[in-house]
Design a protein around this motif. Structure first.
Motif, short mmCIF file in Angstrom:
data_model
loop_
_atom_site.label_atom_id
_atom_site.label_comp_id
_atom_site.label_asym_id
_atom_site.label_seq_id
_atom_site.Cartn_x
_atom_site.Cartn_y
_atom_site.Cartn_z
N ASN A 96 0.84 -1.20 0.00
CA ASN A 96 0.00 0.00 0.00
C ASN A 96 0.87 1.25 0.00
OD1 ASN A 96 -2.31 -1.66 0.31
ND2 ASN A 96 -2.11 -1.61 2.54
N GLY A 133 -11.98 -0.07 -3.77
CA GLY A 133 -13.18 -0.79 -3.35
C GLY A 133 -13.57 -1.91 -4.29
N ASN A 134 -13.22 -1.76 -5.58
CA ASN A 134 -13.59 -2.77 -6.57
C ASN A 134 -12.67 -3.99 -6.55
OD1 ASN A 134 -15.53 -0.97 -7.42
ND2 ASN A 134 -14.38 -0.26 -9.20
N ARG A 155 -9.51 -4.47 -4.21
CA ARG A 155 -8.58 -4.80 -3.12
C ARG A 155 -8.86 -6.17 -2.52
NH1 ARG A 155 -5.28 -6.59 -0.91
NH2 ARG A 155 -3.92 -5.83 0.76
N SER A 156 -10.10 -6.53 -2.33
CA SER A 156 -10.43 -7.81 -1.71
C SER A 156 -10.13 -9.00 -2.62
CB SER A 156 -11.91 -7.84 -1.30
OG SER A 156 -12.74 -7.70 -2.45
N LYS A 157 -9.88 -8.74 -3.89
CA LYS A 157 -9.63 -9.82 -4.85
C LYS A 157 -8.14 -10.09 -5.04
CE LYS A 157 -13.78 -8.60 -7.53
NZ LYS A 157 -14.30 -8.18 -8.85
N SER A 215 -4.20 -10.62 -3.33
CA SER A 215 -3.34 -10.87 -2.18
C SER A 215 -2.01 -11.43 -2.68
CB SER A 215 -3.99 -11.83 -1.18
OG SER A 215 -4.21 -13.10 -1.78
N ASP A 235 -1.22 -14.68 -5.10
CA ASP A 235 -2.39 -15.06 -5.91
C ASP A 235 -2.01 -15.15 -7.38
OD1 ASP A 235 -4.14 -15.31 -3.86
OD2 ASP A 235 -5.27 -13.48 -4.26
#
Length: 251
Positions: A36, A68-69, A71-73, A75, A78
């Motif tokens: 980040n 928001g679109n 970040r959760s996808k 890591s 991956d």
């Protein structure tokens, strides 16, 4: 009468085949590094280094408006197929690869899971100590280094630019300076490990020159330190033992 032109489907390519003048591509990649970028205690972007099945790296940036679109996808480690991204200029003090362009996430960018990414990749970014000392490198591009640690010296206060760890090679001498948390990470590891042969791998380090001496050093966020990682290059290194690093810790 109105006409609508159908966009040509994106083709799956390797990073080395990307033409920055075009952006209709799909690439199968793995997240090699992710961090980040902060400003005023707020995340303003996410930076990634992606690597494809040929071992080629490319930098990727995600601006604050898209966090928001996606970040959760995403890591570390991956792998997926990335499409509908844009390509822009890549200019920075130290690049994570030599390409003059990078990938940018856009609102239409698509991440698709895949299950056939190879487990082992070749590393095209290791630099030989003699190449480094012979100045056979691009000053603005981060590199990887590998060596065997044979001795750990005492902590010293050099009163330089923060915390550092000079490393010395026996037959080929090289000074490696680590700052802040990176120095602590290495020190903590050697306090709790007494293996007879510890291979030290550092990814994304910069080369610097000071008073005519060539050194390598970490950079904030990007550098990654690994101890005895299960990499083919490490196995090959242990079989030939080309370099021996003598480590001294300083605060």
């Amino acid at each position: 009468m109105s006409f609508f032109l159908k966009r040509k489907p994106a083709s799956l390519v390797l990073i080395g085949d990307i033409d920055p003048a075009k952006d209709c591509y799909k690439i199968k990649v793995k997240v090699l590094k992710l961090w980040n970028t902060w400003k005023n205690s707020k995340i303003v972007s996410i930076e990634l280094v992606l690597v494809d099945t040929a071992g080629t790296r490319i930098h990727d940036s995600m601006d604050e408006c898209f966090l928001g679109n996606f970040r959760s996808k995403l890591s570390h480690r991956d792998f997926f197929i990335l499409s509908n991204f844009t390509i822009g200029d890549y200019t920075t003090k130290y690049g994570t690869n030599p390409l003059p362009f990078k990938i940018n996430f856009y609102r239409t960018t698509k991440i698709t899971s895949c299950d056939d990414f190879p487990k082992k990749l070749s590393n095209n970014y290791f630099k030989d100590f003699k190449e480094i000392l012979g100045r056979q490198y691009e000053k603005e591009v981060l590199i990887d280094v590998i060596g065997e640690v044979v001795n750990v010296g005492p902590l010293e206060d050099l009163k330089a630019e923060g915390k550092s760890i000079p490393l010395f090679a026996n037959d080929t001498r090289l000074v490696y300076t680590l700052w802040s948390g990176y120095a602590k990470q290495v020190l903590d590891f050697f306090k709790s490990n007494e293996a007879s042969c510890i291979v030290f791998v550092a990814r994304f380090v910069c080369v610097r020159e000071f008073r005519g001496a060539v050194t390598v050093s970490n950079v904030v966020n990007a550098t990654e330190i690994l101890f005895d990682p299960q990499l083919q290059e490490v196995l090959d290194f242990k079989s030939i033992t080309l370099y021996y690093l003598k480590v001294y810790f300083t605060s």
